[in-house]
Design a protein around this motif. Sequence first.
Motif, PDB file in Angstrom:
ATOM      1  N   TRP A 152       0.828  -1.194   0.428  1.00  0.00           N
ATOM      2  CA  TRP A 152       0.400  -0.022   0.171  1.00  0.00           C
ATOM      3  C   TRP A 152       0.980   1.120  -0.091  1.00  0.00           C
ATOM      4  N   ILE A 153       2.356   1.096   0.380  1.00  0.00           N
ATOM      5  CA  ILE A 153       3.238   2.487   0.364  1.00  0.00           C
ATOM      6  C   ILE A 153       2.895   3.344  -0.701  1.00  0.00           C
ATOM      7  N   VAL A 154       3.518   2.169  -1.654  1.00  0.00           N
ATOM      8  CA  VAL A 154       4.156   2.546  -3.477  1.00  0.00           C
ATOM      9  C   VAL A 154       2.954   2.614  -3.866  1.00  0.00           C
ATOM     10  N   PRO A 155       0.810   2.717  -4.134  1.00  0.00           N
ATOM     11  CA  PRO A 155       0.563   3.608  -4.636  1.00  0.00           C
ATOM     12  C   PRO A 155      -0.001   5.473  -3.573  1.00  0.00           C
ATOM     13  N   ALA A 156      -0.114   4.868  -2.341  1.00  0.00           N
ATOM     14  CA  ALA A 156       0.460   5.942  -1.026  1.00  0.00           C
ATOM     15  C   ALA A 156       1.021   7.262  -1.568  1.00  0.00           C
ATOM     16  N   VAL A 157       2.056   6.504  -1.510  1.00  0.00           N
ATOM     17  CA  VAL A 157       2.897   7.648  -1.803  1.00  0.00           C
ATOM     18  C   VAL A 157       2.899   8.327  -3.523  1.00  0.00           C
ATOM     19  N   ILE A 158       2.148   7.653  -4.683  1.00  0.00           N
ATOM     20  CA  ILE A 158       2.311   8.175  -5.536  1.00  0.00           C
ATOM     21  C   ILE A 158       0.724   9.371  -5.781  1.00  0.00           C
ATOM     22  N   VAL A 159      -0.138   9.035  -4.900  1.00  0.00           N
ATOM     23  CA  VAL A 159      -1.572   9.420  -4.600  1.00  0.00           C
ATOM     24  C   VAL A 159      -0.453  11.112  -3.989  1.00  0.00           C
ATOM     25  N   VAL A 160      -0.127  10.538  -2.578  1.00  0.00           N
ATOM     26  CA  VAL A 160       0.117  12.245  -2.292  1.00  0.00           C
ATOM     27  C   VAL A 160       1.327  13.068  -3.151  1.00  0.00           C
ATOM     28  N   PHE A 161       2.093  12.786  -4.093  1.00  0.00           N
ATOM     29  CA  PHE A 161       3.034  13.305  -4.681  1.00  0.00           C
ATOM     30  C   PHE A 161       2.018  14.122  -6.176  1.00  0.00           C
ATOM     31  N   GLY A 162       1.522  12.792  -6.192  1.00  0.00           N
ATOM     32  CA  GLY A 162       0.881  13.261  -7.808  1.00  0.00           C
ATOM     33  C   GLY A 162      -0.105  14.695  -7.659  1.00  0.00           C
ATOM     34  N   THR A 163      -0.809  14.103  -6.079  1.00  0.00           N
ATOM     35  CA  THR A 163      -2.687  15.065  -6.282  1.00  0.00           C
ATOM     36  C   THR A 163      -1.550  16.685  -6.219  1.00  0.00           C
ATOM     37  N   MET A 164      -0.018  16.635  -5.315  1.00  0.00           N
ATOM     38  CA  MET A 164       0.883  17.964  -4.858  1.00  0.00           C
ATOM     39  C   MET A 164       1.107  18.592  -6.469  1.00  0.00           C
ATOM     40  N   LEU A 165       0.656  17.930  -7.478  1.00  0.00           N
ATOM     41  CA  LEU A 165       2.096  18.557  -8.751  1.00  0.00           C
ATOM     42  C   LEU A 165       0.685  18.339  -9.615  1.00  0.00           C
ATOM     43  N   ASN A 166      -0.625  18.230  -9.665  1.00  0.00           N
ATOM     44  CA  ASN A 166      -1.869  18.268 -10.223  1.00  0.00           C
ATOM     45  C   ASN A 166      -2.240  19.510  -9.692  1.00  0.00           C
ATOM     46  N   VAL A 224     -16.574   9.723 -13.047  1.00  0.00           N
ATOM     47  CA  VAL A 224     -17.776   8.799 -14.280  1.00  0.00           C
ATOM     48  C   VAL A 224     -17.467   7.289 -14.470  1.00  0.00           C
ATOM     49  N   PHE A 225     -15.864   7.536 -13.651  1.00  0.00           N
ATOM     50  CA  PHE A 225     -15.033   5.713 -13.806  1.00  0.00           C
ATOM     51  C   PHE A 225     -15.944   4.960 -12.884  1.00  0.00           C
ATOM     52  N   VAL A 226     -16.871   5.548 -11.447  1.00  0.00           N
ATOM     53  CA  VAL A 226     -17.533   5.007 -10.646  1.00  0.00           C
ATOM     54  C   VAL A 226     -18.638   4.272 -11.472  1.00  0.00           C
ATOM     55  N   LEU A 227     -19.216   5.846 -12.249  1.00  0.00           N
ATOM     56  CA  LEU A 227     -20.565   5.645 -12.457  1.00  0.00           C
ATOM     57  C   LEU A 227     -20.536   4.274 -13.703  1.00  0.00           C
ATOM     58  N   GLN A 228     -19.561   3.941 -14.607  1.00  0.00           N
ATOM     59  CA  GLN A 228     -19.532   3.385 -15.664  1.00  0.00           C
ATOM     60  C   GLN A 228     -19.052   2.128 -14.745  1.00  0.00           C
ATOM     61  N   SER A 229     -18.658   2.067 -14.096  1.00  0.00           N
ATOM     62  CA  SER A 229     -18.407   0.641 -13.378  1.00  0.00           C
ATOM     63  C   SER A 229     -19.921   0.176 -13.202  1.00  0.00           C
ATOM     64  N   VAL A 230     -20.211   0.843 -11.849  1.00  0.00           N
ATOM     65  CA  VAL A 230     -21.867   0.752 -11.267  1.00  0.00           C
ATOM     66  C   VAL A 230     -22.666   0.306 -12.859  1.00  0.00           C
ATOM     67  N   VAL A 231     -23.083   0.823 -14.085  1.00  0.00           N
ATOM     68  CA  VAL A 231     -23.841   0.605 -14.949  1.00  0.00           C
ATOM     69  C   VAL A 231     -22.922  -0.704 -15.677  1.00  0.00           C
ATOM     70  N   ARG A 232     -22.208  -0.658 -15.855  1.00  0.00           N
ATOM     71  CA  ARG A 232     -21.574  -1.643 -16.289  1.00  0.00           C
ATOM     72  C   ARG A 232     -22.101  -3.552 -15.400  1.00  0.00           C
ATOM     73  N   ALA A 278     -15.011  -4.647 -10.687  1.00  0.00           N
ATOM     74  CA  ALA A 278     -14.788  -3.502 -11.617  1.00  0.00           C
ATOM     75  C   ALA A 278     -14.414  -2.179 -11.159  1.00  0.00           C
ATOM     76  N   LEU A 279     -14.863  -2.087  -9.732  1.00  0.00           N
ATOM     77  CA  LEU A 279     -14.476  -0.454  -8.710  1.00  0.00           C
ATOM     78  C   LEU A 279     -12.914  -0.389  -8.567  1.00  0.00           C
ATOM     79  N   ALA A 280     -12.220  -2.346  -8.475  1.00  0.00           N
ATOM     80  CA  ALA A 280     -11.553  -2.560  -7.539  1.00  0.00           C
ATOM     81  C   ALA A 280     -10.220  -2.501  -8.378  1.00  0.00           C
ATOM     82  N   THR A 281     -10.275  -1.901  -9.474  1.00  0.00           N
ATOM     83  CA  THR A 281      -9.146  -1.216 -10.666  1.00  0.00           C
ATOM     84  C   THR A 281      -8.833  -0.016 -10.005  1.00  0.00           C
ATOM     85  N   MET A 282      -9.331   0.665  -9.532  1.00  0.00           N
ATOM     86  CA  MET A 282      -8.889   1.800  -9.309  1.00  0.00           C
ATOM     87  C   MET A 282      -8.367   1.640  -7.904  1.00  0.00           C
TER      88      MET A 282
END
Length: 320
Positions: free
Chosen positions: A165-179, A195-203, A214-218
């Motif tokens: 979990w550390i790797v995705p957490a670090v990417i999220v933190v630094f990516g969010t700061m950057l964006n 919309v990704f959540v919405l299309q997963s539910v619709v599918r 489908a949601l776990a992809t995220m």
Amino acid sequence: MTQKPAKDPRITALRRFAISITVLNIAGYTVLGFEQAWAWPLFALATGYAVELVLETIGARAEHRPPRYRGGGARGLVEFLYPAHITALAVNMLLYVNDRLPVMLFAVAVAISGKWLFRVPVNGRLRHFMNPSNFGIAVVLLLFPWISIAPPYQFTEYLEGPADWIVPAVIVVFGTMLNAKLTGRMWLIAGWLGVFVLQSVVRGLVLDTAILPALATMTGVAFVLFTNYMITDPGTTPSRPLSQLAFGGGVALVYGVLTGASIVYGLFFATAIVCLVRGGFLWSLHAVRVAAREGKGAPPAAGTLDGTVPPAVAREMVRA
């Protein structure tokens, strides 16, 4: 006292993108479990730099201007090569071509060449509208069906327990700061995720797809990387909040359609399709303005590209 020139936020963003992807590649080959050969990032970088420099030299000669890599010394050259650096490492990191090194190098060349092939007049100059890394990957996936995207498990293959979990957490933190601070693409991310959540539910409701997987992809590292470092490319995405929401939501919507039709690699194809649609929209705006000006018989305005795009219209085009 002489004031220092203000820092260009675009250069700052590119520098941080370049540092981030370099660190990720070093960690990938030493700690995480990248599948590609160790020497391949170096070959990818050499190809990316060479193609970028050659095409810029040709373009500068054709447009009767000095090449952009000249005049700023070593620092100017490095800053000019930031996009090629990011593109080359991203393409090599995300593609798996077995032992076919020429195919990967071809993907890098296509990615960088796309910036010269797919351009539209914006703010008085031609700007590319196809996401470079995504374009190169999408093209080779279509041309060579036997290759694939790098296996997602390579980002955490050698990690266990909480470290997963550390790797995705670090990417999220630094990516969010950057964006949030530099690229200003948080509205785009919001549209994409919503919309990704919405299309997963619709599918799940329409196509009998399992909604939770489908949601776990995220939660995967590949998805987090795509969200923070691929789809948010400031050079090929809109600036205004509503346009960002439409762009991000459009990619998620097209992804849902492609996935529902059992088309693999939907993330890359969806992004390429939406970028192409946006480019067509910008060209249509340009054509309308040209037709309107020719119909009125008005003389070319100063400060426009070929006397066809007024600055006010160009500003609206770059925001669209």
